[in-house]
Scaffold this active site. Sequence first.
Site, PDB file in Angstrom:
ATOM      1  N   TYR A 148       0.821  -1.211   0.000  1.00  0.00           N
ATOM      2  CA  TYR A 148       0.000   0.000   0.000  1.00  0.00           C
ATOM      3  C   TYR A 148       0.859   1.266   0.000  1.00  0.00           C
ATOM      4  O   TYR A 148       0.417   2.317  -0.426  1.00  0.00           O
ATOM      5  CB  TYR A 148      -0.940   0.034   1.219  1.00  0.00           C
ATOM      6  CG  TYR A 148      -2.058  -0.983   1.166  1.00  0.00           C
ATOM      7  CD1 TYR A 148      -2.229  -1.822   0.070  1.00  0.00           C
ATOM      8  CD2 TYR A 148      -2.950  -1.120   2.222  1.00  0.00           C
ATOM      9  CE1 TYR A 148      -3.243  -2.761   0.036  1.00  0.00           C
ATOM     10  CE2 TYR A 148      -3.971  -2.057   2.196  1.00  0.00           C
ATOM     11  CZ  TYR A 148      -4.110  -2.876   1.095  1.00  0.00           C
ATOM     12  OH  TYR A 148      -5.122  -3.804   1.057  1.00  0.00           O
ATOM     13  N   LYS A 198       3.110 -15.647   1.927  1.00  0.00           N
ATOM     14  CA  LYS A 198       3.049 -16.310   0.624  1.00  0.00           C
ATOM     15  C   LYS A 198       4.504 -16.592   0.248  1.00  0.00           C
ATOM     16  O   LYS A 198       5.012 -16.135  -0.779  1.00  0.00           O
ATOM     17  CB  LYS A 198       2.340 -15.379  -0.378  1.00  0.00           C
ATOM     18  CG  LYS A 198       1.994 -16.009  -1.698  1.00  0.00           C
ATOM     19  CD  LYS A 198       0.858 -17.008  -1.637  1.00  0.00           C
ATOM     20  CE  LYS A 198       0.622 -17.632  -3.000  1.00  0.00           C
ATOM     21  NZ  LYS A 198      -0.267 -18.803  -2.958  1.00  0.00           N
ATOM     22  N   ASP A 230      -3.509 -18.110   0.954  1.00  0.00           N
ATOM     23  CA  ASP A 230      -4.677 -18.722   0.303  1.00  0.00           C
ATOM     24  C   ASP A 230      -5.256 -19.814   1.195  1.00  0.00           C
ATOM     25  O   ASP A 230      -6.473 -19.938   1.355  1.00  0.00           O
ATOM     26  CB  ASP A 230      -4.326 -19.244  -1.096  1.00  0.00           C
ATOM     27  CG  ASP A 230      -2.955 -19.889  -1.178  1.00  0.00           C
ATOM     28  OD1 ASP A 230      -2.199 -19.830  -0.180  1.00  0.00           O
ATOM     29  OD2 ASP A 230      -2.623 -20.458  -2.234  1.00  0.00           O
ATOM     30  N   ASP A 254      -5.620  -6.937   5.503  1.00  0.00           N
ATOM     31  CA  ASP A 254      -6.799  -6.161   5.114  1.00  0.00           C
ATOM     32  C   ASP A 254      -7.915  -7.131   4.721  1.00  0.00           C
ATOM     33  O   ASP A 254      -9.063  -7.039   5.177  1.00  0.00           O
ATOM     34  CB  ASP A 254      -6.409  -5.260   3.927  1.00  0.00           C
ATOM     35  CG  ASP A 254      -7.473  -4.228   3.605  1.00  0.00           C
ATOM     36  OD1 ASP A 254      -8.531  -4.231   4.260  1.00  0.00           O
ATOM     37  OD2 ASP A 254      -7.256  -3.426   2.679  1.00  0.00           O
ATOM     38  N   ASP A 258     -11.260  -8.641   7.240  1.00  0.00           N
ATOM     39  CA  ASP A 258     -12.652  -8.455   6.814  1.00  0.00           C
ATOM     40  C   ASP A 258     -13.363  -9.800   6.680  1.00  0.00           C
ATOM     41  O   ASP A 258     -14.560  -9.907   7.003  1.00  0.00           O
ATOM     42  CB  ASP A 258     -12.720  -7.684   5.497  1.00  0.00           C
ATOM     43  CG  ASP A 258     -12.794  -6.175   5.722  1.00  0.00           C
ATOM     44  OD1 ASP A 258     -12.726  -5.757   6.906  1.00  0.00           O
ATOM     45  OD2 ASP A 258     -12.913  -5.424   4.750  1.00  0.00           O
TER      46      ASP A 258
END
Length: 370
Positions: A148, A198, A230, A254, A258
């Site tokens: 980000y 990852k 994943d 993020d 959620d």
Amino acid sequence: MSRTHRTHRIAVLAGDGIGPEVMTESLRVLDAVEARFGFSTVRDERLVGGAAIDATGHPLPPETIAACEQSDAILFGSVGGPKWESQPPDLQPERGALLPLRKHFGLFANLRPGVCLPSLTHASPVKNELIPNGFDVLCVRELTGGVYFGQPKGREERDGEPVAFDTMIYRKSEIDRILRVAFTAAMGRGKRLVSVDKANVLATSVLWRETANEVAADFPEVALSHLYVDNAAMQLVKRPDSFDVLVTENLFGDILSDEMAMISGSLGMLPSASLGKQNAGGLYYGMYEPSGGSAPDIAGRGIANPIAQILSAAMMLRHSLGENEAAAAIEAAVARTIDDGYRTGDIATGAAAEIRVGTAGMADAVLERL
Ligand code: NAD
């Protein structure tokens, strides 16, 4: 144990929509624990978000920042709503207030509990037979680094077509400090930490995993394991009750936090904390807010669930003010209130045993149980 009377300073930024309604209730709960546990808070109430735009033209006025600087913590409601959607991007309530606050105070650690109490499993989209006792997961998300914010970031023409690029970058020190927050949180809970990355594809994840294994040496009681992001996303919907604490970088966090909010059933129940500098006593400067937004669809009707805001105040007491007993008392009173059947609309099923309440009624029930 008797301790001398303690005074803490907090900035109270209620914001927009349901923010002021639920903030009022969380301050009543704060009043009650202050009287019971022998401390007080000096509260500096300031404008933020759309309310600040209306009054001053800016979502984060300098007086609001100054009040936060002079405080031990920020208790935040929520910002935004349809009225301010046509503002220029940097003057929008969320982008113009929340992000600058995070940046200004270096709030690098985002704590997002994903809790589904045993009596609220009906509200979770996870098959109820998979979560007979609900679940209680804490997601620790790195908040100021990663893709980000990494440079270079941009868009240009290459070979006659537009290309866009972002940079995912992490310094070892950034990874180290967020992992220490997560290990410490795990020590205060079930002592199991899952680090999510990852590492089969990303260089940042390889450094992340190496650092996690190194930091683990300082926390020998915590069982550390690693999951690819994943797989973590799948395991969360399959067996959320198998997790204790989860730690991950900004982008993955993020999305996963959620996902956790969604499987928990109601946004109205979930608090969050964003932590920055730590003092010599181990307490953080932090900002505490509900995981949900300003809920314009139900604002002004006295029906919002105040529990996310009340539990945000409890997190503030624990992480920034060192009032652990008061924090635990609030959390226990909230759990009993839910167990006793009190329900705002967002968590109600219509069952006969439920006691339907509005925003103030829910806070009254919590206060009775404190
Ligand atoms: P939202 O979280 O405000 O609402 C989503 C749904 O959850 C709505 O149906 C709402 O009624 C419900 N809900 C949320 N909190 C609740 C509570 N305490 N009690 C009962 N129901 C509750 O998300 P949204 O609708 O996508 O966004 C609305 C506004 O909030 C937008 O302007 C958005 O930009 C802003 N927002 C602000 C924050 C923040 O301040 N941190 C976070 C997210 C969204």
